[in-house]
Design an enzyme around this catalytic site. Structure first.
Site, short mmCIF file in Angstrom:
data_model
loop_
_atom_site.label_atom_id
_atom_site.label_comp_id
_atom_site.label_asym_id
_atom_site.label_seq_id
_atom_site.Cartn_x
_atom_site.Cartn_y
_atom_site.Cartn_z
CB CYS A 1 4.70 3.25 9.89
SG CYS A 1 3.69 2.02 9.08
CD GLN B 1 -5.26 -0.54 9.12
OE1 GLN B 1 -5.95 -1.46 9.55
NE2 GLN B 1 -3.96 -0.48 9.33
CB ALA C 1 -0.94 -0.01 1.20
CB THR C 2 4.18 2.18 1.42
OG1 THR C 2 3.79 2.04 2.78
CG2 THR C 2 5.16 3.34 1.29
CG ASN D 1 -2.85 4.30 10.22
OD1 ASN D 1 -3.35 5.29 9.67
ND2 ASN D 1 -1.66 4.33 10.80
CB THR E 1 9.37 -10.25 -12.98
OG1 THR E 1 10.27 -10.03 -14.06
CG2 THR E 1 8.82 -11.67 -13.06
CB SER F 1 -2.08 -3.66 2.21
OG SER F 1 -1.23 -4.57 2.82
CB SER F 2 -1.49 -8.79 0.37
OG SER F 2 -1.25 -10.07 0.85
CG HIS F 3 1.08 -6.69 5.45
ND1 HIS F 3 1.32 -6.35 6.77
CD2 HIS F 3 1.17 -5.54 4.75
CE1 HIS F 3 1.56 -5.04 6.84
NE2 HIS F 3 1.47 -4.53 5.63
#
Length: 406
Positions: free
Chosen positions: A330, A183, A75-76, A155, A243, A203-205
């Protein structure tokens, strides 16, 4: 119950076992390991198909067309690509950007960088409940405003902005609208068509998928153009070269598929746990919730509390059996009080004594009850050591005390 307890799901989440199983099929020589850009053989075709399926799962969760999804490293990067990409592409129309003081650093620092390049940025103040007053937003719009960036869910304090209304404001004035939905995706119903969003980062995590992969939604109707910030190969329709990491994309796709399937049952359970935690803390004197607790204005997984007359860092030490955070992951390494809490008008003392509890898939009632008891016990102990607490209990108005500097 196993210690330590994890209540920091807003920082990151463990991967779901189903996600890990899926990813394992895309790494070794016996699996599908090809480069999706290799168009001349089966290894490449199979990899490309896996990416397409994952892209569809991700698009399904947010109500997008799969061709509108651009893969990034997280996301960053998505925030950087959206804000810099749109600002650079549309700078001939104007160089004014509007955002909110409580945005994630990935948005704020990107805006600061654009200021160094000659763009002008207006940083709006939120109200004391963390929400944006839309009349202030409308007043801040100028003829040269090209981009507005407002996050969906904060967040730190978990408040939900009225993205649909902001989307209408932007569409009516032909201003590009970027939303950081890191979020909110998988926790709230998100439909980019209804929300009238042009660019959306996710994001994924934060959703039980792997780290190191994220996405950016780029609207096709009306078509939004962005300038790439990474060049070399023209992947992702020229918007983001490199890639494609098939195993990570597959993991993210599976995480989003699971979220779409299980959200309806998972979120009410987590809301009940969050409310149990909140009510458990109500018994403690001098506790304040940060951000709106109104129905629909806060994400169900977040609770951010300030415990007056207790230093946040010492409370965190006392709670070492519970993973929680002060501020966002962060920025919590710095001992500065949270800029989000300062922006909503909390004083330094309350900002310093804030703790964010964020719940997720594997949080249990037993863990919540343990947390309530440990927090209560720790606060009593720490306040016993505090001369300020003693003075407060004696009815002394601490704001009127003059401190001597040595």
């Amino acid at each position: 119950m196993k210690l330590p307890i994890y209540l920091d799901y807003a920082a990151t989440t463990p991967m779901d076992e189903r996600v890990v199983q899926k990813m394992m099929q895309y790494m070794t020589k016996d699996g599908i390991f090809g480069n999706p850009a290799s168009r001349s053989h089966k290894f490449g075709w199979e990899a490309e198909e896996a990416v397409d399926i994952a892209r569809n799962h991700i698009a399904d969760l947010i109500g997008a067309d799969s061709r509108e999804i651009v893969f990034t490293s997280g996301a960053t990067e998505s925030d950087n690509l959206a804000i810099k990409g749109a600002a650079h592409f549309y700078q001939t129309k104007g160089k004014h950007i509007i955002t909110l003081k409580t945005e994630h650093k990935a948005v704020l620092d990107t805006c600061r960088q654009l200021e160094r390049e000659g763009f002008e940025v207006t940083y709006l103040e939120p109200e004391s409940d963390g929400l944006l007053d839309l009349t202030k937003l409308v007043e801040a719009i100028r003829p040269d405003t090209i981009l507005i960036s407002i996050m969906h869910v904060n967040n730190e304090i978990g408040v939900v902005q009225d993205i649909k209304a902001i989307g209408e404001i932007c569409r009516a004035r032909k201003i590009i609208f970027h939303v950081d939905a890191t979020q909110s995706v998988g926790k709230l119903a998100v439909n980019v068509q209804e929300l009238k969003v042009d660019l959306m980062s996710f994001s994924s995590h934060k959703l039980y998928g792997p780290k190191g992969i994220g996405g950016l939604y780029v609207c096709r109707k009306p078509r939004i153009r962005i300038e790439a910030i990474i060049h070399g190969g023209g992947h992702e329709r020229g918007m983001r070269s490199g890639t494609l990491p098939v195993h990570q994309i597959v993991g993210m796709g599976e995480a989003y598929r699971i979220a779409k399937e299980e959200m309806a049952t998972e979120m009410p359970r987590l809301k009940a746990l969050r409310d149990r935690l909140y009510h458990g803390f109500q018994a403690i004197e001098e506790v304040y919730v940060n951000g709106s607790m109104e129905e629909g204005k806060r994400v169900d997984t977040n609770l951010n509390m300030s415990f007056n007359f207790v230093e946040g860092e010492s409370l965190m030490m006392a709670l070492r059996d519970i993973a929680v955070s002060s501020g966002s992951a962060c920025t919590s390494a710095s001992l500065e009080p949270s800029y989000v809490l300062r922006a909503i008008g909390r004083n330094d003392e309350l900002a310093h004594s804030s703790i964010r509890f964020s719940l997720g898939r594997w949080a249990t009632e037993e863990e919540i009850d343990y947390t309530i008891e440990l927090v209560k016990k720790s606060i009593l102990k720490l306040r016993e050591l505090s001369p300020l607490w003693e003075m407060f209990k004696e009815g002394i108005d601490l704001s009127k005390i003059e401190w001597n500097h040595h």
